[in-house]
Design an enzyme around this catalytic site. Structure first.
Site, PDB file in Angstrom:
ATOM      1  N   ARG A 433      32.075  17.106  37.658  1.00 23.02           N
ATOM      2  CA  ARG A 433      32.261  17.981  38.810  1.00 23.02           C
ATOM      3  C   ARG A 433      30.922  18.522  39.304  1.00 23.02           C
ATOM      4  NH1 ARG A 433      35.397  18.795  34.612  1.00 23.02           N
ATOM      5  NH2 ARG A 433      37.657  19.003  34.766  1.00 23.02           N
ATOM      6  N   ARG A 542      57.953  10.580  41.139  1.00 25.68           N
ATOM      7  CA  ARG A 542      57.715  10.876  42.548  1.00 25.68           C
ATOM      8  C   ARG A 542      56.371  11.558  42.759  1.00 25.68           C
ATOM      9  NH1 ARG A 542      62.261  14.582  44.783  1.00 25.68           N
ATOM     10  NH2 ARG A 542      61.124  14.140  46.718  1.00 25.68           N
ATOM     11  N   ASP A 558      63.818  13.885  49.977  1.00 21.45           N
ATOM     12  CA  ASP A 558      64.929  13.323  49.215  1.00 21.45           C
ATOM     13  C   ASP A 558      65.762  12.445  50.140  1.00 21.45           C
ATOM     14  OD1 ASP A 558      64.159  14.512  46.904  1.00 21.45           O
ATOM     15  OD2 ASP A 558      65.696  16.086  46.914  1.00 21.45           O
ATOM     16  N   GLU A 559      66.531  11.536  49.553  1.00 19.49           N
ATOM     17  CA  GLU A 559      67.273  10.565  50.357  1.00 19.49           C
ATOM     18  C   GLU A 559      68.349  11.203  51.230  1.00 19.49           C
ATOM     19  OE1 GLU A 559      70.572   9.373  46.939  1.00 19.49           O
ATOM     20  OE2 GLU A 559      69.099   7.904  47.587  1.00 19.49           O
ATOM     21  N   GLU A 646      61.723  19.105  38.817  1.00 13.04           N
ATOM     22  CA  GLU A 646      60.379  18.633  39.177  1.00 13.04           C
ATOM     23  C   GLU A 646      59.840  19.367  40.396  1.00 13.04           C
ATOM     24  OE1 GLU A 646      63.023  16.235  41.839  1.00 13.04           O
ATOM     25  OE2 GLU A 646      63.104  17.044  39.794  1.00 13.04           O
ATOM     26  N   ASP A 647      60.733  19.776  41.304  1.00 14.90           N
ATOM     27  CA  ASP A 647      60.276  20.505  42.486  1.00 14.90           C
ATOM     28  C   ASP A 647      59.824  21.920  42.132  1.00 14.90           C
ATOM     29  OD1 ASP A 647      62.822  21.181  41.732  1.00 14.90           O
ATOM     30  OD2 ASP A 647      63.700  21.075  43.737  1.00 14.90           O
ATOM     31  N   ARG A 695      68.003  24.839  35.871  1.00 21.80           N
ATOM     32  CA  ARG A 695      66.891  25.333  36.678  1.00 21.80           C
ATOM     33  C   ARG A 695      66.499  26.757  36.266  1.00 21.80           C
ATOM     34  NH1 ARG A 695      66.122  21.800  40.961  1.00 21.80           N
ATOM     35  NH2 ARG A 695      65.198  23.282  42.428  1.00 21.80           N
TER      36      ARG A 695
END
Length: 740
Positions: A433, A542, A558-559, A646-647, A695
């Site tokens: 870095r 994802r 999302d689908e 995951e969200d 959740r």
């Protein structure tokens, strides 16, 4: 001839006169010249006002006489240095084998603890931080850095935590190899009266991560200076800095300069502390000391002790700490002090009086932006120096102390991880870095060199660079259900997104057991459409750093998500103004449940939120790399196991990096939390409650790993200009937005 003699004679006398005026003392000392020989050097004059001089130094000290056991001569210090650091010329190129790191990657092996070995609480925190890091390995064959299971933090042989016979123990370790590729942590070295840096064992070629490091003992580019921290320092997370409690903190507080601490009547470290009373004015400069230190302090008590002890009790230490603009940090018996970290957290600008101290992580941290490095011998100049600083610079210093505290020092884990990252950058110096990344938000730990070493590639530095993110985005849709009908939501979503003027391409992550439709079955789009096959069908897939994502912006979908082209366009325009944040539509929140003493997750529609779900949200592609390389495999394994959360984890990660909330756009409410996989479609109705309960648990497990709650609440929503206003639709840029 006469003129020549006259010229030579005048030249001789002129030369003699010049020598007498400018070199007389040296001439008188020459042995071969006749006359009186020079005597011994005269001692320091005995001033008539010597009683004033004694406040700063005794006449015996000024005479230069030896015999003080607390101040070894320079020669003695050099000899001591050679005996302690026989590998004082070690550098990464000479005393570290980097070939193992290049072969297996940067992996750290910790010697397993043996039953019965005395280990301090602080060292257990260090070991736990190492074992939970992304670099830990239980296989020594693939490791390139080794850490002992022997507690080396306290090397004061008078301490109860002093571990004896370390030399004998480490020589029996087959991996020791004279300390090569080993990392040794130390907080205290030496003992009364000189407090030398003798660790009591031969460190060989090991890297020393040490507190209170003397510059003359520090091996640049090899050793690492760490801060002195107490046994109560938190292992994870840690408290936030003081400035976050005040929306507009005052640049100058009640007191300008403050110190409250022990005086040290005798011994090393007493010189500077004994002189601190000279700058005390009782108004904006408070300098309080107490003689009550040690068992026999009364034996060394002087005439000032009674007054000092009485004044000392008049002020509360925490009050001074949080209400002072500058805090004096004098050296103690050793160079480092607990006050250093306390001042950083309290946004009290440290004024360091510790000559020869190699400041913590000085290899990467620019301390000139957050601390005043003074000189113990020039104490009386400190008040005038701090008074000269402009209020703008003072505020900048205070903000930098908060950043450094939260980025590198608020927990043992951050101190350990910063140490590892510095060593890693040395080994892979081509991918290291830049120093700039270490000294601005979010800091070196969250600016991953695996992604890039160019500032323009990160979402945090556009303002400093005077640039903007790219003007296109990549739509990334995760598909978990087979396409069996032309009316399925995913096909309508693809058509709506592809019509956006800012869309560069559409990527479909196929996470379904059945094969995807043939290319002819997908809708015709004006932008490229590509299907990526998920190798494992995990929910964390994802957020992998796919090379196919070439734009700065990613639209995660999302689908089953339903969006119009106007909504996509407006959200992208908003994101370009906030490229470091998540910008999107469906929102959620968290709150503290006092009844259960835990955090709770809620999907209720309120005016406050702390998460924007990645079912329909923009964010920078860097967060794919950060999600993969920063978070431990344990957390990713958790969300993959339950196929959920995951969200939420992505929101935790982005908020931890930015210290800011996400941004919601428009008032769209139509969003349902979909089942995590297609298998849930045949599950009983109670499955929705199970998913919500998962959740809830995820929120608390994420808080446990981060060590604190990084999510930030917000009531901020952005709508287009004239949105819902009673004016002609012809005046509105996003006129179709209100009908969606």
């Amino acid at each position: 001839m006469q003129a020549r003699k006259k010229y030579l004679l005048m030249t001789f006398f002129a030369t003699w006169l010049l020598l007498s005026l400018f070199g007389g003392d040296q001439i008188r000392r020459l042995a071969f010249l006749p006359g009186k020989r020079s005597g011994a050097l005269q001692s320091w004059p005995r001033w008539a006002d010597g009683f004033l001089l004694e406040s700063f130094a005794d006449p015996e000290h000024l005479d230069g006489h030896e015999g003080d056991p607390e101040e070894p001569s320079p020669k003695a210090r050099r000899e001591l240095r050679r005996s302690i650091y026989r590998n004082s010329r070690c550098r990464m190129e000479t005393c570290f084998d980097a070939s193992k790191c290049r072969e297996h990657g940067f992996k750290v092996f910790v010697y397993p603890l043996e039953r019965g070995d005395p280990v301090s609480e602080s060292y257990l925190k260090i070991i736990a931080s190492l074992e939970e890091s992304r670099y830990f390995t239980s296989n020594p064959e693939e490791a390139c850095l080794f850490v002992l299971n022997i507690d080396t933090l306290d090397r004061d042989h008078l301490s109860l935590r002093f571990v004896r016979n370390i030399d004998e123990k480490i020589q029996g370790f087959p991996l020791w190899n004279d300390g090569r590729n080993h990392l040794i942590f130390n907080l205290y070295s030496g003992t009364w009266p000189n407090y030398t840096e003798d660790l009591g064992f031969d460190i060989g070629q090991a890297i020393l991560a040490k507190a209170s490091f003397y510059m003359e003992h520090f091996r640049p580019g090899f050793d690492i200076s760490i801060p002195l921290f107490s046994k109560d320092h938190p292992r994870k997370g840690g408290e936030r800095g003081w400035l976050h409690k005040a929306s507009v903190p005052p640049p100058k507080k009640k007191y300008l300069l403050a110190f409250k601490g022990k005086r040290y009547l005798t011994g090393i470290g007493s010189d500077a502390r004994n002189a601190l009373h000279h700058i005390h004015n009782g108004k904006d400069i408070i300098s309080l000391t107490t003689c009550k230190h040690g068992k026999d302090w009364e034996k060394h008590k002087d005439t000032r002790c009674d007054k000092d002890n009485a004044d000392y009790e008049k002020f509360d230490y925490q009050e001074l700490l949080h209400n002072s603009t500058f805090c004096i940090i004098p050296r103690g018996r050793r160079l480092g002090s607990f006050r250093f970290l306390e001042a950083l957290q309290a946004a009290c600008i440290p004024v360091l009086l510790s000559n020869g101290w190699e400041l913590p992580f000085s290899e990467v941290i620019d301390w000139s932006k957050s601390a005043i490095v003074g000189d113990e011998r020039l104490l009386l100049q400190i008040p005038s120096t701090v008074r000269c600083l402009h209020s703008d610079k003072i505020l900048a210093f205070q903000q930098q102390t908060q950043f450094l505290w939260e980025a590198y020092f608020s927990s043992v884990e951050k101190i350990v991880h910063t140490t590892l990252e510095i060593i890693k950058d040395r080994i892979f110096h081509r991918e290291s870095r830049p120093r700039f990344l270490w000294n601005v938000l979010p800091g070196g730990l969250l600016a991953r060199p695996e992604f890039s070493t160019h500032l323009s590639d990160f979402p945090f530095y556009y303002l400093q660079q005077g640039s903007s993110p790219s003007g296109k985005f990549t739509a990334f849709i995760r598909a978990v259900s087979p396409v069996v009908s032309l009316s399925q939501p995913i096909l309508k979503l693809i058509q709506a997104v592809s019509r956006s003027q800012y869309c560069a391409q559409i990527l479909v992550l196929w996470s379904c057991e059945k094969p995807p439709p043939q290319s002819s079955k997908w809708p015709q789009t004006p932008v490229p459409l590509r299907v990526i096959h998920s190798s494992s069908n995990k929910v964390s897939d994802r957020f992998l750093p796919y090379p196919a994502i070439e734009t700065d912006a990613v639209l995660s979908l999302d689908e089953h998500t339903s969006l119009s082209t106007n909504e996509v366009d407006f959200a992208f325009v908003v994101w370009r103004s906030f490229p470091e944040r998540i910008v999107g539509f469906p929102m959620r929140s968290h709150f503290w449940d006092a009844g259960k003493s835990q955090w709770s997750y809620t999907s209720k529609w309120t005016n406050e939120f702390s998460m924007v779900l990645t079912a329909a949200a923009f964010y920078h592609r860097y967060y794919h790399s950060l999600f993969t390389h920063f978070l431990p495999a344990r957390l990713r394994g958790l969300i993959d196991q339950i196929a959920n959360c995951e969200d939420i984890l992505m929101n935790f990660l982005v908020s931890a990096a930015t210290k800011r909330p996400p941004i919601k756009v428009t008032q769209k409410k139509q969003h349902r939390e979909s089942p995590a996989s297609q298998m849930l479609k045949s599950a009983p109705p109670s499955n929705g409650n199970l998913q919500f309960s998962q959740r809830q648990d995820c929120v608390n497990q994420f808080v446990s790993w981060f060590g604190y709650m990084p999510l930030v609440h917000s009531q901020f929503r952005l709508d287009p200009v004239l949105f819902k206003d009673q004016v002609s639709v012809l005046r509105k840029k996003y006129r179709h937005l209100e009908r969606d």
